[in-house]
Design a protein around this motif. Structure first.
Motif, PDB file in Angstrom:
ATOM      1  N   SER A 151       1.013  -1.307  -0.026  1.00 43.16           N
ATOM      2  CA  SER A 151      -0.066   0.034   0.497  1.00 43.16           C
ATOM      3  C   SER A 151       0.763   1.394  -0.170  1.00 43.16           C
ATOM      4  CB  SER A 151      -0.835   0.108   1.048  1.00 43.16           C
ATOM      5  OG  SER A 151      -0.569  -0.238   2.339  1.00 43.16           O
ATOM      6  N   GLU A 152       2.203   1.497   0.649  1.00 47.90           N
ATOM      7  CA  GLU A 152       2.831   2.440   0.744  1.00 47.90           C
ATOM      8  C   GLU A 152       3.729   2.566  -0.825  1.00 47.90           C
ATOM      9  OE1 GLU A 152       7.383   3.675   2.082  1.00 47.90           O
ATOM     10  OE2 GLU A 152       6.344   2.310   3.839  1.00 47.90           O
ATOM     11  N   THR A 153       3.937   1.408  -1.380  1.00 49.74           N
ATOM     12  CA  THR A 153       4.039   1.955  -2.630  1.00 49.74           C
ATOM     13  C   THR A 153       3.238   2.395  -3.670  1.00 49.74           C
ATOM     14  OG1 THR A 153       5.581  -0.198  -2.171  1.00 49.74           O
ATOM     15  CG2 THR A 153       5.801   0.296  -4.171  1.00 49.74           C
ATOM     16  N   MET A 154       2.400   1.995  -3.539  1.00 46.65           N
ATOM     17  CA  MET A 154       1.309   2.346  -4.478  1.00 46.65           C
ATOM     18  C   MET A 154       0.121   3.475  -4.260  1.00 46.65           C
ATOM     19  SD  MET A 154       1.560  -0.267  -6.464  1.00 46.65           S
ATOM     20  CE  MET A 154       2.229  -1.617  -6.000  1.00 46.65           C
ATOM     21  N   GLU A 155       0.767   3.920  -3.197  1.00 46.08           N
ATOM     22  CA  GLU A 155      -0.103   4.902  -3.147  1.00 46.08           C
ATOM     23  C   GLU A 155       0.691   6.591  -3.460  1.00 46.08           C
ATOM     24  OE1 GLU A 155      -0.307   4.892   1.397  1.00 46.08           O
ATOM     25  OE2 GLU A 155      -2.493   4.077   1.263  1.00 46.08           O
ATOM     26  N   LYS A 184      -6.186  -2.959  -4.275  1.00 48.37           N
ATOM     27  CA  LYS A 184      -7.146  -1.794  -3.671  1.00 48.37           C
ATOM     28  C   LYS A 184      -6.521  -0.492  -3.442  1.00 48.37           C
ATOM     29  CE  LYS A 184      -7.031  -6.135  -0.353  1.00 48.37           C
ATOM     30  NZ  LYS A 184      -6.104  -6.542   1.054  1.00 48.37           N
ATOM     31  N   THR A 185      -5.611   0.020  -3.635  1.00 47.09           N
ATOM     32  CA  THR A 185      -4.873   1.325  -4.150  1.00 47.09           C
ATOM     33  C   THR A 185      -4.289   1.922  -5.211  1.00 47.09           C
ATOM     34  OG1 THR A 185      -3.343   0.368  -1.645  1.00 47.09           O
ATOM     35  CG2 THR A 185      -2.765   2.743  -3.278  1.00 47.09           C
ATOM     36  N   ILE A 186      -4.811   0.884  -6.280  1.00 42.14           N
ATOM     37  CA  ILE A 186      -4.395   2.252  -7.319  1.00 42.14           C
ATOM     38  C   ILE A 186      -4.884   1.028  -8.376  1.00 42.14           C
ATOM     39  CG2 ILE A 186      -2.209   0.167  -7.550  1.00 42.14           C
ATOM     40  CD1 ILE A 186      -1.497   3.640  -8.975  1.00 42.14           C
ATOM     41  N   GLY A 187      -5.113   1.540 -10.233  1.00 43.74           N
ATOM     42  CA  GLY A 187      -5.364   0.468 -10.937  1.00 43.74           C
ATOM     43  C   GLY A 187      -4.028   0.527 -11.965  1.00 43.74           C
ATOM     44  N   LEU A 188      -3.693  -0.971 -11.265  1.00 43.48           N
ATOM     45  CA  LEU A 188      -2.372  -1.078 -12.794  1.00 43.48           C
ATOM     46  C   LEU A 188      -2.880  -0.548 -13.846  1.00 43.48           C
ATOM     47  CD1 LEU A 188      -0.350  -3.399 -10.294  1.00 43.48           C
ATOM     48  CD2 LEU A 188       0.137  -1.085 -10.269  1.00 43.48           C
ATOM     49  N   ALA A 189      -1.493  -0.560 -14.501  1.00 41.25           N
ATOM     50  CA  ALA A 189      -1.828  -0.793 -16.168  1.00 41.25           C
ATOM     51  C   ALA A 189      -1.046  -2.014 -16.767  1.00 41.25           C
ATOM     52  CB  ALA A 189      -0.741   0.359 -16.898  1.00 41.25           C
ATOM     53  N   SER A 190       0.120  -2.744 -15.739  1.00 45.13           N
ATOM     54  CA  SER A 190       0.687  -3.416 -16.615  1.00 45.13           C
ATOM     55  C   SER A 190       1.426  -4.310 -15.101  1.00 45.13           C
ATOM     56  CB  SER A 190       2.219  -3.378 -17.105  1.00 45.13           C
ATOM     57  OG  SER A 190       2.520  -2.711 -16.743  1.00 45.13           O
ATOM     58  N   ASN A 191       1.922  -6.231 -15.948  1.00 42.03           N
ATOM     59  CA  ASN A 191       2.876  -6.781 -14.476  1.00 42.03           C
ATOM     60  C   ASN A 191       3.870  -6.911 -16.310  1.00 42.03           C
ATOM     61  OD1 ASN A 191       4.575  -7.730 -13.424  1.00 42.03           O
ATOM     62  ND2 ASN A 191       2.403  -9.251 -12.679  1.00 42.03           N
ATOM     63  N   GLN A 192       5.405  -6.648 -15.883  1.00 38.43           N
ATOM     64  CA  GLN A 192       6.274  -7.218 -16.011  1.00 38.43           C
ATOM     65  C   GLN A 192       6.857  -8.321 -16.232  1.00 38.43           C
ATOM     66  OE1 GLN A 192      10.652  -5.809 -17.656  1.00 38.43           O
ATOM     67  NE2 GLN A 192       9.272  -3.962 -17.966  1.00 38.43           N
ATOM     68  N   VAL A 193       6.646  -9.363 -16.514  1.00 36.19           N
ATOM     69  CA  VAL A 193       7.428 -10.568 -16.126  1.00 36.19           C
ATOM     70  C   VAL A 193       7.948 -11.240 -17.480  1.00 36.19           C
ATOM     71  CG1 VAL A 193       5.331 -11.050 -14.178  1.00 36.19           C
ATOM     72  CG2 VAL A 193       4.993 -12.480 -17.189  1.00 36.19           C
ATOM     73  N   SER A 194       9.146 -12.560 -16.479  1.00 39.01           N
ATOM     74  CA  SER A 194       9.797 -13.409 -17.914  1.00 39.01           C
ATOM     75  C   SER A 194       8.453 -14.034 -18.188  1.00 39.01           C
ATOM     76  CB  SER A 194      10.296 -14.563 -17.228  1.00 39.01           C
ATOM     77  OG  SER A 194      11.428 -14.706 -17.616  1.00 39.01           O
ATOM     78  N   TYR A 195       8.729 -14.414 -19.950  1.00 42.25           N
ATOM     79  CA  TYR A 195       7.683 -15.778 -20.253  1.00 42.25           C
ATOM     80  C   TYR A 195       9.136 -15.857 -22.192  1.00 42.25           C
ATOM     81  CZ  TYR A 195       4.069 -17.251 -23.447  1.00 42.25           C
ATOM     82  OH  TYR A 195       2.597 -17.791 -23.971  1.00 42.25           O
ATOM     83  N   SER A 196       8.805 -17.321 -22.103  1.00 42.95           N
ATOM     84  CA  SER A 196       9.006 -17.430 -22.992  1.00 42.95           C
ATOM     85  C   SER A 196       8.492 -18.728 -23.481  1.00 42.95           C
ATOM     86  CB  SER A 196      10.557 -17.429 -23.400  1.00 42.95           C
ATOM     87  OG  SER A 196      10.681 -18.424 -22.112  1.00 42.95           O
ATOM     88  N   MET A 197       9.060 -19.557 -24.766  1.00 42.70           N
ATOM     89  CA  MET A 197       8.864 -20.704 -25.351  1.00 42.70           C
ATOM     90  C   MET A 197       9.419 -21.897 -24.183  1.00 42.70           C
ATOM     91  SD  MET A 197       9.682 -20.876 -29.104  1.00 42.70           S
ATOM     92  CE  MET A 197       8.712 -20.167 -30.096  1.00 42.70           C
TER      93      MET A 197
END
Length: 327
Positions: A151-155, A184-197
């Motif tokens: 919550s602190e980070t998102m605020e 609960k605090t913010i509407g996030l636009a995205s999550n950057q994650v590792s993804y591959s074949m």
């Protein structure tokens, strides 16, 4: 090039987004400044409008070179994506969560995850200065920090949006549980994650969650840091301080070779490279919004952008998926 809206944000990013980790040099065996800037320019010239970086990449060097490369460019036509929350300069005064020891020209540098409000504000100002801009299009928490409440980070992120310092907020390497807490605090636009074949774990829980909640996924390491390009099974060599010497060891080399042998005829028929087929496949997977592709010179940047010119039929996709299933 194709452009996609990132989640519920107002951002439209190029489906192939320039990933600027390698040009920072650290962990990648160094860098050549002129080649790196040429790579950024070539990417922009071939339809790539989005650049993803982080303060940690080269301990500020990646952001600095991007800022230099964009001098004289129309800022409104480029989307700058950067991060915060990894501290290596001791400014955290022992606070935060120890992550790992990095190597800076032979010197051991402790790196901490630290996402406090005060640190976030500090890092944003430093990034704005290095990038030579007065706003960041997407600011992302680099790694979860268990020493700071979500919550602190998102605020703090929400406050930066209200101030106009950032256009949208995202996270990186977050689980579904962590994303639910952030919501609960913010509407996030995205999550950057590792993804591959070779790494499709996010398909189980994360993709269904982000799809249902209209949150974008930014896929990093789609080429598994060059392994899926095939060149490291030929004559390409890594310098001794390149982290990939250990990274590649997690994969079964013979199975990866077999997968690439299946893809090779498709690449040859389309006059494409293995890397282009792998990147294009990644952009076509469910829930994936944009795909990061690094380039250390202009030729690599042009090759990456060209992946979007390739069409893969349902039959070709099935052939590739069958080969992946065999790994």
């Amino acid at each position: 090039m194709e452009y996609r809206k990132l989640g519920n944000s107002s951002l439209e990013l190029s489906t192939i987004t320039y990933g600027a980790f390698a040009i920072g040099g650290n962990m990648w065996g160094g860098n050549e400044k002129n080649d790196s800037i040429s790579a950024i320019h070539a990417a922009l010239d071939h339809g790539v409008t989005s650049i993803d970086t982080a303060p940690f990449y080269g301990f500020g060097l990646s952001e600095q070179m991007i800022g230099e490369a964009l001098k004289g460019k129309d800022r409104t036509k480029v989307q700058l994506l950067t991060k915060f929350g990894l501290v290596w300069d001791g400014s955290n005064n022992g606070k935060g969560e120890f992550f790992f020891d990095a190597n800076d020209e032979g010197k051991t540098v402790p790196v901490f995850k630290y996402a406090s409000k005060a640190n976030l504000i500090k890092e944003v100002e430093e990034s704005l200065k290095r990038l030579g801009t007065d706003y960041i299009d997407l600011l992302q928490l680099h790694w979860p920090d268990n020493s700071t409440s979500i919550s602190e980070t998102m605020e703090a992120l929400e406050a930066l949006i209200q101030q106009g310092k950032i256009r949208a907020a995202g996270v990186s390497n977050y689980s579904v549980t962590q994303m639910q807490e952030a919501a609960k605090t913010i509407g996030l636009a995205s999550n950057q994650v590792s993804y591959s074949m070779l790494n499709r774990a996010i398909e189980q829980e994360l993709v269904p969650y982000t799809t249902a909640n209209k949150i974008g996924i930014i896929a990093y390491s789609p080429l598994e840091r060059g392994l899926l390009s095939g060149k490291y099974f030929k004559d390409a060599k890594l310098s001794n301080d390149d982290h990939r010497n250990g990274y590649f060891g997690q994969f079964d080399a013979e199975k990866v070779k077999a997968l690439l042998q299946t893809i090779q005829p498709i690449a040859e028929e389309k006059k494409a490279t293995l890397s282009q087929i792998v990147l294009r496949w990644t952009t076509l997977q469910n829930g994936i919004t944009v795909v990061l592709a690094g380039a250390r010179n202009a030729a690599q940047a042009i090759e990456n952008a060209g992946a979007m010119n390739i069409e893969l039929s349902a039959g070709e996709l099935q052939m590739i998926n069958n080969a992946i299933a065999g790994i």
